[in-house]
Design an enzyme around this catalytic site. Sequence first.
Site, PDB file in Angstrom:
ATOM      1  N   ARG A  30       1.069  -1.180  -0.184  1.00 39.69           N
ATOM      2  CA  ARG A  30      -0.075   0.042  -0.089  1.00 39.69           C
ATOM      3  C   ARG A  30       1.015   1.163  -0.001  1.00 39.69           C
ATOM      4  O   ARG A  30       1.798   1.356   1.003  1.00 39.69           O
ATOM      5  CB  ARG A  30      -0.989   0.174   1.142  1.00 39.69           C
ATOM      6  CG  ARG A  30      -1.723   1.287   1.279  1.00 39.69           C
ATOM      7  CD  ARG A  30      -1.534   2.163   2.097  1.00 39.69           C
ATOM      8  NE  ARG A  30      -2.507   3.223   2.558  1.00 39.69           N
ATOM      9  CZ  ARG A  30      -2.132   4.430   3.088  1.00 39.69           C
ATOM     10  NH1 ARG A  30      -1.080   4.739   3.774  1.00 39.69           N
ATOM     11  NH2 ARG A  30      -3.154   5.305   3.330  1.00 39.69           N
ATOM     12  N   ASP A  71       1.706   5.107   0.254  1.00 41.90           N
ATOM     13  CA  ASP A  71       0.963   6.051   1.090  1.00 41.90           C
ATOM     14  C   ASP A  71       0.981   7.359   0.281  1.00 41.90           C
ATOM     15  O   ASP A  71       2.063   7.832  -0.374  1.00 41.90           O
ATOM     16  CB  ASP A  71       1.859   6.393   2.353  1.00 41.90           C
ATOM     17  CG  ASP A  71       1.192   7.457   3.449  1.00 41.90           C
ATOM     18  OD1 ASP A  71       0.148   7.557   3.622  1.00 41.90           O
ATOM     19  OD2 ASP A  71       2.060   8.742   3.234  1.00 41.90           O
ATOM     20  N   ALA A  72      -0.259   8.040   0.104  1.00 44.82           N
ATOM     21  CA  ALA A  72      -0.336   9.499  -0.601  1.00 44.82           C
ATOM     22  C   ALA A  72       0.705   9.667  -1.717  1.00 44.82           C
ATOM     23  O   ALA A  72       1.683  10.403  -1.748  1.00 44.82           O
ATOM     24  CB  ALA A  72       0.165  10.535   0.940  1.00 44.82           C
ATOM     25  N   VAL A  73       0.245   8.952  -2.601  1.00 45.78           N
ATOM     26  CA  VAL A  73       1.232   9.033  -4.158  1.00 45.78           C
ATOM     27  C   VAL A  73       0.851  10.459  -4.516  1.00 45.78           C
ATOM     28  O   VAL A  73       1.703  10.584  -5.440  1.00 45.78           O
ATOM     29  CB  VAL A  73       0.855   7.773  -4.771  1.00 45.78           C
ATOM     30  CG1 VAL A  73       0.973   6.570  -4.217  1.00 45.78           C
ATOM     31  CG2 VAL A  73      -0.748   7.966  -5.371  1.00 45.78           C
ATOM     32  N   HIS A  74      -0.188  11.020  -4.133  1.00 45.30           N
ATOM     33  CA  HIS A  74      -0.553  12.364  -4.859  1.00 45.30           C
ATOM     34  C   HIS A  74       0.748  13.338  -4.332  1.00 45.30           C
ATOM     35  O   HIS A  74       1.051  14.436  -5.034  1.00 45.30           O
ATOM     36  CB  HIS A  74      -1.748  12.899  -4.664  1.00 45.30           C
ATOM     37  CG  HIS A  74      -2.100  12.811  -3.421  1.00 45.30           C
ATOM     38  ND1 HIS A  74      -2.646  11.838  -2.766  1.00 45.30           N
ATOM     39  CD2 HIS A  74      -1.856  13.799  -2.303  1.00 45.30           C
ATOM     40  CE1 HIS A  74      -2.802  11.889  -1.398  1.00 45.30           C
ATOM     41  NE2 HIS A  74      -2.332  13.124  -1.120  1.00 45.30           N
ATOM     42  N   GLU A  95      -2.649   5.046  -2.231  1.00 47.33           N
ATOM     43  CA  GLU A  95      -3.668   5.919  -1.499  1.00 47.33           C
ATOM     44  C   GLU A  95      -3.400   7.359  -2.431  1.00 47.33           C
ATOM     45  O   GLU A  95      -2.487   7.834  -2.431  1.00 47.33           O
ATOM     46  CB  GLU A  95      -3.019   6.143  -0.044  1.00 47.33           C
ATOM     47  CG  GLU A  95      -4.102   7.039   0.846  1.00 47.33           C
ATOM     48  CD  GLU A  95      -3.512   7.828   1.894  1.00 47.33           C
ATOM     49  OE1 GLU A  95      -4.219   8.337   2.749  1.00 47.33           O
ATOM     50  OE2 GLU A  95      -2.264   8.047   1.960  1.00 47.33           O
ATOM     51  N   VAL A 139     -15.956   6.788   0.089  1.00 46.39           N
ATOM     52  CA  VAL A 139     -17.216   5.660   0.362  1.00 46.39           C
ATOM     53  C   VAL A 139     -17.164   5.732   2.026  1.00 46.39           C
ATOM     54  O   VAL A 139     -18.354   5.758   2.663  1.00 46.39           O
ATOM     55  CB  VAL A 139     -16.596   4.355  -0.031  1.00 46.39           C
ATOM     56  CG1 VAL A 139     -17.666   3.287   0.674  1.00 46.39           C
ATOM     57  CG2 VAL A 139     -16.925   4.235  -1.181  1.00 46.39           C
ATOM     58  N   VAL A 151      -9.942   7.247  12.023  1.00 42.32           N
ATOM     59  CA  VAL A 151     -10.025   6.915  13.438  1.00 42.32           C
ATOM     60  C   VAL A 151      -8.947   7.726  13.966  1.00 42.32           C
ATOM     61  O   VAL A 151      -9.268   8.853  14.834  1.00 42.32           O
ATOM     62  CB  VAL A 151      -9.954   5.515  13.901  1.00 42.32           C
ATOM     63  CG1 VAL A 151     -10.078   5.884  15.557  1.00 42.32           C
ATOM     64  CG2 VAL A 151     -11.262   4.875  13.254  1.00 42.32           C
ATOM     65  N   ASN A 183      -6.890  10.154  13.217  1.00 43.99           N
ATOM     66  CA  ASN A 183      -6.766  11.685  12.872  1.00 43.99           C
ATOM     67  C   ASN A 183      -8.089  12.226  13.277  1.00 43.99           C
ATOM     68  O   ASN A 183      -8.396  13.753  12.870  1.00 43.99           O
ATOM     69  CB  ASN A 183      -6.593  12.054  11.435  1.00 43.99           C
ATOM     70  CG  ASN A 183      -5.090  11.521  10.887  1.00 43.99           C
ATOM     71  OD1 ASN A 183      -4.165  11.820  11.800  1.00 43.99           O
ATOM     72  ND2 ASN A 183      -4.796  11.209   9.814  1.00 43.99           N
TER      73      ASN A 183
END
Length: 587
Positions: free
Chosen positions: A238, A240-243, A277, A304, A374, A376
Amino acid sequence: MIPRVWAPDASSVTLVLGDSHVQMARDGAWWSGPELTHGTDYAFSVDEGPARPDPRSAWQPHGVHGPSRVFDPDVHVWRSTWGGIDVLGKVLYELHVGTFTPEGTLVAAADRLDELVHLGVDVVELMPLAPFDGDRGWGYDGVGPYGVHQAYGGPAALQHFVDTAHGLGLGVCLDVVHNHLGPSGNYLSTFGPYFTDRHRTPWGDAVNLDGPGSDEVRRWLIGSALRWFSDFRVDALRLDAVHELHDDSPVHVLAELSDAVASLSSDAGRPLSLVAETDLNDVVSITPTSAGGWGMSAQWADDVHHALHALLTGEQHGYYVDFGTPAALRTVMRGAFLHTGGWSTFRASDWGRPVPAGTDGHRFVVSDQNHDQVGNRATGDRPSAALDPDRLAASAALLLLSPFTPMLFMGEEWGATTPWAFFTSYESDELADAVRTGRAAEFSGHDWGAVTVPDPQARSTFSSSMLDRTEAGRRPHARMLEWYRSLVALRRAVPDLASGDLAATDLTWSGPDASNGPWEGVLVLSRGAARVLVRLGAGPEVTVALPSDAGALDVALAWGAYRVEPDRVALGGGAVVVLVPADGGDD
């Protein structure tokens, strides 16, 4: 192992072996030293500067500021034979090693994996394991993308965990952070241009993916990803924050990574998956590299979660502002994203693109709880703090019987009441004060009301976030746990519920179109011929008519009071009823 390090601008690099210093040989931009055996401590001194850890260190037994230790992955003798697993459509389970068990280690977590098998989980997703400053933290401030945090047991413990999981039929996904490094123990700039001020991120300068020296930085990142698949045999990553991976190169680093993983998968003869993500609401991440995309297997779809959470709780502050209606839930159930090019109030701009027709819903990983949603929150409170068991059961049904790839967060299967807060253990007083101040300031606005934000540095914040496993055997938690098990089993058994066909998914409702608090009414989620009926709220029975062309339907699973009539179902307050084709559905 032959110690090698990239230091293109160095005049000299010394291999530090305790009190011994060995001059390393230069080969272009690289430096190499004599062969070292498994378990040897070593570090590098650039231009006679302080000894620093290896940027490719697998093992930091003395912490992030100390020397590295040689780790030979071939020392482990693998016990299990494993053909791999494709994560799409499977049930994922996210856990944080430090709070999953009282011991907080990978070995202790491995001893609990049989519980997840009983639940019906397919893939365990481990939150980041990279070494970070201190012994407790979330892991997103790691500074060694090749290593495993010593407090969790180090790299050998990860091999043991994966081996145990595979022996039980469970896949393993590892959460990795490539978009930044933590503030303490990050010595990469000592060696070369790993960062650039050409791009900025929320954490400062961006990782250098497209400037001078970026070829080696890209190899460093991609190499760290590949070794988890090869040396540790994980099944998925996974990302993290690929943007925040800013890359103006002709080929995006994620596309290059995807192609490298596809090649390794072919060679290994087993599926290997990448899950991104991203908050872009753009399927560029899952578009094949041959079509100009990044080639990810799947991506997170937080909309979602937002739609479910806002509808069930009535919260509409912050990024929930455009959610909270059944219409928003219908939109995301049919297309993963709420914002598909229109206005996003929270972002104050147009946002996103539509999901193309025919896209497999399994390409989107969704949850009703995860570490972000949760942890954050101001106090790390779980949905169980605000929702009664009926609403928790409804949320679970809508999630696990959706057309997506569902992910559970540790403890939600029994409605855990323990919070999961933000915690750190920085050794620097300056960093400790900064994180305390920043965390308090983040939640000082009116949206959160008067809350006391737990001190991230306090051991009590960490301790209170540990799961209380005794809950699972007590009422009402034991009932919730059985509900989750039944939902997972039903998803696996009924083809209509296992399908990722977005075109065969719809949501209708009776009740208000909007609400100033938790929504009350009836939802009907259609999954092919199957139906998930959800009654939110109390009061007299509410009847739901069944479509005349639905065919014979049987009650496969139910929560709460209900009555079945020939062409309708009467739902009591808080009831959830799952109807499936009497013949089980199409194969």
